[in-house]
Motif scaffolding. Structure first.
Motif, PDB file in Angstrom:
ATOM      1  N   ALA A  40       0.819  -1.208   0.000  1.00 27.20           N
ATOM      2  CA  ALA A  40       0.000   0.000   0.000  1.00 27.20           C
ATOM      3  C   ALA A  40       0.855   1.261   0.000  1.00 27.20           C
ATOM      4  CB  ALA A  40      -0.940  -0.003   1.202  1.00 27.20           C
ATOM      5  N   ARG A  41       2.111   1.152   0.467  1.00 23.87           N
ATOM      6  CA  ARG A  41       3.008   2.314   0.441  1.00 23.87           C
ATOM      7  C   ARG A  41       3.279   2.763  -0.988  1.00 23.87           C
ATOM      8  NH1 ARG A  41       8.006   0.060   3.912  1.00 23.87           N
ATOM      9  NH2 ARG A  41       6.841  -0.966   5.586  1.00 23.87           N
ATOM     10  N   ARG A  42       3.343   1.814  -1.920  1.00 25.76           N
ATOM     11  CA  ARG A  42       3.591   2.178  -3.314  1.00 25.76           C
ATOM     12  C   ARG A  42       2.376   2.884  -3.909  1.00 25.76           C
ATOM     13  NH1 ARG A  42       5.809  -3.026  -2.905  1.00 25.76           N
ATOM     14  NH2 ARG A  42       4.017  -4.027  -3.923  1.00 25.76           N
ATOM     15  N   ARG A  43       1.203   2.450  -3.503  1.00 19.63           N
ATOM     16  CA  ARG A  43      -0.021   3.052  -4.023  1.00 19.63           C
ATOM     17  C   ARG A  43      -0.313   4.405  -3.361  1.00 19.63           C
ATOM     18  NH1 ARG A  43      -1.331  -2.516  -3.025  1.00 19.63           N
ATOM     19  NH2 ARG A  43      -2.342  -1.936  -1.069  1.00 19.63           N
ATOM     20  N   SER A  44       0.035   4.510  -2.082  1.00 17.58           N
ATOM     21  CA  SER A  44      -0.216   5.736  -1.328  1.00 17.58           C
ATOM     22  C   SER A  44       0.988   5.986  -0.429  1.00 17.58           C
ATOM     23  CB  SER A  44      -1.492   5.573  -0.486  1.00 17.58           C
ATOM     24  OG  SER A  44      -1.799   6.757   0.205  1.00 17.58           O
ATOM     25  N   PRO A  45       2.039   6.616  -0.947  1.00 17.03           N
ATOM     26  CA  PRO A  45       3.290   6.796  -0.197  1.00 17.03           C
ATOM     27  C   PRO A  45       3.076   7.492   1.142  1.00 17.03           C
ATOM     28  CG  PRO A  45       3.616   7.352  -2.494  1.00 17.03           C
ATOM     29  CD  PRO A  45       2.145   7.168  -2.315  1.00 17.03           C
ATOM     30  N   ARG A  46       3.837   7.060   2.135  1.00 23.39           N
ATOM     31  CA  ARG A  46       3.696   7.615   3.478  1.00 23.39           C
ATOM     32  C   ARG A  46       4.007   9.105   3.512  1.00 23.39           C
ATOM     33  NH1 ARG A  46       7.602   3.369   6.226  1.00 23.39           N
ATOM     34  NH2 ARG A  46       8.497   3.642   4.138  1.00 23.39           N
ATOM     35  N   THR A  47       4.929   9.556   2.693  1.00 21.24           N
ATOM     36  CA  THR A  47       5.291  10.976   2.700  1.00 21.24           C
ATOM     37  C   THR A  47       4.143  11.867   2.239  1.00 21.24           C
ATOM     38  OG1 THR A  47       6.254  10.675   0.489  1.00 21.24           O
ATOM     39  CG2 THR A  47       7.763  10.562   2.386  1.00 21.24           C
ATOM     40  N   GLU A  48       3.198  11.308   1.470  1.00 22.45           N
ATOM     41  CA  GLU A  48       2.063  12.116   0.998  1.00 22.45           C
ATOM     42  C   GLU A  48       1.152  12.549   2.138  1.00 22.45           C
ATOM     43  OE1 GLU A  48      -0.165  10.477  -2.196  1.00 22.45           O
ATOM     44  OE2 GLU A  48       1.441  10.750  -3.668  1.00 22.45           O
ATOM     45  N   HIS A  49       1.252  11.878   3.284  1.00 18.77           N
ATOM     46  CA  HIS A  49       0.411  12.266   4.419  1.00 18.77           C
ATOM     47  C   HIS A  49       0.816  13.617   4.987  1.00 18.77           C
ATOM     48  CE1 HIS A  49      -1.873   8.536   4.710  1.00 18.77           C
ATOM     49  NE2 HIS A  49      -0.753   7.893   4.450  1.00 18.77           N
ATOM     50  N   ALA A  50       1.988  14.111   4.620  1.00 18.94           N
ATOM     51  CA  ALA A  50       2.419  15.425   5.095  1.00 18.94           C
ATOM     52  C   ALA A  50       1.645  16.555   4.430  1.00 18.94           C
ATOM     53  CB  ALA A  50       3.914  15.603   4.828  1.00 18.94           C
ATOM     54  N   ASP A  51       1.066  16.265   3.281  1.00 17.67           N
ATOM     55  CA  ASP A  51       0.478  17.319   2.458  1.00 17.67           C
ATOM     56  C   ASP A  51      -0.838  17.832   3.027  1.00 17.67           C
ATOM     57  OD1 ASP A  51       2.586  16.846   0.808  1.00 17.67           O
ATOM     58  OD2 ASP A  51       1.459  15.681  -0.663  1.00 17.67           O
ATOM     59  N   TRP A  52      -0.977  19.132   3.105  1.00 22.15           N
ATOM     60  CA  TRP A  52      -2.280  19.728   3.332  1.00 22.15           C
ATOM     61  C   TRP A  52      -2.352  21.053   2.588  1.00 22.15           C
ATOM     62  CZ3 TRP A  52      -7.068  19.601   3.613  1.00 22.15           C
ATOM     63  CH2 TRP A  52      -7.783  20.786   3.801  1.00 22.15           C
ATOM     64  N   ALA A  53      -3.368  21.191   1.769  1.00 22.20           N
ATOM     65  CA  ALA A  53      -3.706  22.454   1.132  1.00 22.20           C
ATOM     66  C   ALA A  53      -5.205  22.415   0.890  1.00 22.20           C
ATOM     67  CB  ALA A  53      -2.948  22.629  -0.186  1.00 22.20           C
ATOM     68  N   PRO A  54      -5.919  23.492   1.151  1.00 21.48           N
ATOM     69  CA  PRO A  54      -7.367  23.480   0.949  1.00 21.48           C
ATOM     70  C   PRO A  54      -7.727  23.221  -0.509  1.00 21.48           C
ATOM     71  CG  PRO A  54      -6.562  25.706   1.359  1.00 21.48           C
ATOM     72  CD  PRO A  54      -5.424  24.791   1.626  1.00 21.48           C
ATOM     73  N   ALA A  55      -8.727  22.385  -0.712  1.00 19.30           N
ATOM     74  CA  ALA A  55      -9.194  22.085  -2.062  1.00 19.30           C
ATOM     75  C   ALA A  55      -9.776  23.343  -2.706  1.00 19.30           C
ATOM     76  CB  ALA A  55     -10.251  20.990  -2.020  1.00 19.30           C
ATOM     77  N   ALA A  56      -9.727  23.380  -4.024  1.00 17.94           N
ATOM     78  CA  ALA A  56     -10.244  24.546  -4.749  1.00 17.94           C
ATOM     79  C   ALA A  56     -11.722  24.773  -4.450  1.00 17.94           C
ATOM     80  CB  ALA A  56     -10.027  24.355  -6.244  1.00 17.94           C
ATOM     81  N   ASP A  57     -12.451  23.676  -4.225  1.00 15.91           N
ATOM     82  CA  ASP A  57     -13.885  23.781  -3.946  1.00 15.91           C
ATOM     83  C   ASP A  57     -14.178  23.581  -2.459  1.00 15.91           C
ATOM     84  OD1 ASP A  57     -13.200  21.122  -3.822  1.00 15.91           O
ATOM     85  OD2 ASP A  57     -14.978  20.400  -4.911  1.00 15.91           O
ATOM     86  N   ARG A  58     -13.201  23.893  -1.604  1.00 11.38           N
ATOM     87  CA  ARG A  58     -13.390  23.707  -0.161  1.00 11.38           C
ATOM     88  C   ARG A  58     -14.608  24.482   0.315  1.00 11.38           C
ATOM     89  NH1 ARG A  58     -11.292  25.926   5.122  1.00 11.38           N
ATOM     90  NH2 ARG A  58     -11.066  24.087   6.471  1.00 11.38           N
ATOM     91  N   PRO A  59     -15.531  23.803   1.029  1.00 14.12           N
ATOM     92  CA  PRO A  59     -16.723  24.509   1.494  1.00 14.12           C
ATOM     93  C   PRO A  59     -16.381  25.589   2.529  1.00 14.12           C
ATOM     94  CG  PRO A  59     -16.786  22.159   2.092  1.00 14.12           C
ATOM     95  CD  PRO A  59     -15.513  22.401   1.381  1.00 14.12           C
ATOM     96  N   ASP A  60     -17.223  26.580   2.623  1.00 16.89           N
ATOM     97  CA  ASP A  60     -17.089  27.627   3.628  1.00 16.89           C
ATOM     98  C   ASP A  60     -17.269  26.985   5.003  1.00 16.89           C
ATOM     99  OD1 ASP A  60     -17.279  29.809   5.307  1.00 16.89           O
ATOM    100  OD2 ASP A  60     -19.236  30.456   4.554  1.00 16.89           O
ATOM    101  N   PRO A  61     -16.268  27.063   5.899  1.00 13.59           N
ATOM    102  CA  PRO A  61     -16.393  26.402   7.195  1.00 13.59           C
ATOM    103  C   PRO A  61     -17.548  26.945   8.033  1.00 13.59           C
ATOM    104  CG  PRO A  61     -14.436  27.807   7.136  1.00 13.59           C
ATOM    105  CD  PRO A  61     -14.941  27.702   5.736  1.00 13.59           C
ATOM    106  N   VAL A  62     -17.810  28.215   7.919  1.00 12.66           N
ATOM    107  CA  VAL A  62     -18.930  28.796   8.670  1.00 12.66           C
ATOM    108  C   VAL A  62     -20.250  28.228   8.152  1.00 12.66           C
ATOM    109  CG1 VAL A  62     -20.139  30.932   9.262  1.00 12.66           C
ATOM    110  CG2 VAL A  62     -17.623  30.879   9.205  1.00 12.66           C
ATOM    111  N   ALA A  63     -20.362  28.044   6.848  1.00 11.56           N
ATOM    112  CA  ALA A  63     -21.586  27.471   6.276  1.00 11.56           C
ATOM    113  C   ALA A  63     -21.805  26.042   6.762  1.00 11.56           C
ATOM    114  CB  ALA A  63     -21.509  27.515   4.753  1.00 11.56           C
TER     115      ALA A  63
END
Length: 491
Positions: A40-63
């Motif tokens: 599963a590491r090859r399919r989903s590398p462990r280092t990718e878990h470091a990534d965070w950036a809001p999605a382009a269509d991220r919903p309004d948190p207040v909404a």
């Protein structure tokens, strides 16, 4: 939103794309299960878990919070908002839905467990088991559902980063704490994977063992004397927090009868909420019927509940994230007035995870909570059960019930110091691993985690990035209150 369909999937990459599934190995083939996890590491590398950036269509948190409020008690929503405004940490406690929406776009290994769904650091603590032992475990399961184990671990790690910021810990101190949580998880999962099968299932942390471990850490120079004293104090205080202690604080003799004392809007007796013309006799008869139904969900053929009778109930505001959901305290009488029992009946709504992971297998959300709790906890409350109630407005609502207090104790975030937070983080990480090891494939998870600290560092990176996002969301939330979009009041 991305939907996760279980362990037969091969995991998601950072863009949310699901890799082609691979067949699950035979559960009796331990070597194949470990290899499945490593693959599963090859399919989903462990280092990718470091990534965070809001999605382009991220919903309004207040909404999202406004959407949640629509199914809650309207007059209590301002109290929830006031509690969430206090700090980024209190906001985070109420933002499980916001984080679930964000986690749906992050990488995962494709290995499903029963997740807590809200595994922040304040949802762990000590409590009494039916065997009258004091155990340390997860203690909140309102959002529980099968899902990616990484989601719980990311929420836990981020909670330590956010709490550390609120306490003024240095960047290095916060890093040590979040890494300790993940390392504790990884090392405990490896021990579970290598253990005999039943040892992994029965593994739990008793309070006495916890106290001994803290003393050993002190002797090894990894803990301060104050941590030993605080641990002993939490354990000692927990043993005093039982039904009798809650009884003395909440119950008074009114007109010659035991009644839960009013403290509106935080505690409101049932008669103050009942429709005009409804009598106490009506409430008593309705509660007798409800208790009979609830009794059928309890595990024992003969149960202590059979010897208790209903006296009174009141609505009570609880927690931060739960404020606005319907929560009741129910006063029962055993042999006499000196033999009381207080139950908490807490509304169970749709899990915040369901829109991203699919609906629960249980159409009763109280049952969803109880079944999930029984799987994840090493030992659960003897009174843990569920009930469906039709309210005065004609709407059916699901509840789960448990004892109001049964030897409860918790870590105090507001007085924590770096060394104590690091020890606590390790214990929470290990405890989460025990729960996941019971409900998921511990051998595959251990195979995915590996022996290095690569995954630990990746999650610590994620925690920093997500704490930044949480601070932005908290500022937006406070601005929404200040603009009048949301109402906030301590009541």
């Amino acid at each position: 939103m991305t939907t996760h369909h279980g362990a037969s999937e091969a995991g998601r990459s950072r863009d949310g794309a699901v890799a082609p599934p691979e067949p699950l190995p035979d559960p009796t083939d331990f070597a194949a299960r470990a290899e499945w996890g490593r693959a599963a590491r090859r399919r989903s590398p462990r280092t990718e878990h470091a990534d965070w950036a809001p999605a382009a269509d991220r919903p309004d948190p207040v909404a999202l919070l406004e959407e949640q409020a629509a199914t809650r008690v309207p007059e209590l929503i301002p109290i929830r908002h006031a509690r969430m405004m206090v700090s980024p940490f209190t906001f985070y406690r109420g933002a499980a839905l916001i984080m679930a929406a964000d986690l749906a776009h992050t990488a995962d290994s494709g290995i499903t467990v029963q997740v807590c769904g809200d595994a922040h650091l304040s949802n762990f603590g000590v409590f009494g088991t039916p065997e009258r032992k004091l155990a340390f475990d997860i203690n909140d399961f309102d959002e529980t559902l099968p899902g990616p184990w990484e989601w719980d671990l990311k929420r836990l790690a981020a909670s330590f980063e956010i709490a550390g910021r609120s306490r003024g810990f240095s960047e290095a101190e916060r890093r040590d704490t979040t890494v300790a949580a993940v390392r504790g998880y990884r090392e405990r999962m490896h021990r579970a994977a290598e253990s005999r099968v039943l040892d992994a299932w029965y593994d739990r942390l008793d309070a006495d063992t916890l106290a001994e471990w803290v003393r050993a850490e002190r002797e090894a120079g990894h803990a301060e004397k104050e941590q030993v004293k605080r641990t002993d104090s939490i354990i000692a205080k927990a043993k005093t927090r039982d039904s009798m202690k809650a009884f003395s604080k909440l119950v008074r003799v009114i007109d010659g009868k035991l009644r839960i004392a009013a403290d509106p809007p935080l505690i409101v007796p049932v008669e103050d909420l009942a429709p005009v013309g409804r009598t106490h006799a009506d409430d008593e008869e309705a509660m007798r019927e409800l208790l009979r139904d609830y009794r059928t969900t309890l595990p024992l053929a003969r149960h202590p509940l059979d010897e208790f009778s209903y006296l009174h109930m009141a609505r009570k505001v609880v927690g931060v994230g739960s404020v606005g959901t319907r929560a009741w305290i129910v006063l029962l009488r055993g042999r006499d007035d000196e033999d009381p029992l207080l139950l908490q009946a807490k509304e169970a709504q749709t899990s915040v995870l369901e829109r991203f992971l699919g609906p629960s297998a249980f159409d009763h959300h109280g049952e969803r909570v109880v079944r999930g709790q029984r799987v994840m906890q090493a030992a659960s409350d003897l009174f843990l059960g569920w009930q469906r109630v039709r309210g005065g407005d004609g709407v059916e609502r699901d509840f789960y019930l448990r004892q109001l207090h049964d030897w409860k104790g918790a870590f105090d975030v507001e007085t924590s110091v770096p060394s104590g937070a690091k020890l606590y983080a390790k214990v929470c990480g290990e405890t989460l691993a025990r729960a996941h090891a019971r409900s998921g494939d511990r051998v595959a998870i251990a195979g995915y985690l590996g022996d290095s600290d690569r995954f630990d560092q990746a999650i610590a990176d994620f925690a920093v990035a997500y704490a930044d996002q949480n601070e932005r969301d908290h500022r937006a939330f406070v601005a929404a209150v200040q603009s009048g979009r949301l109402e906030a009041s301590e009541g």
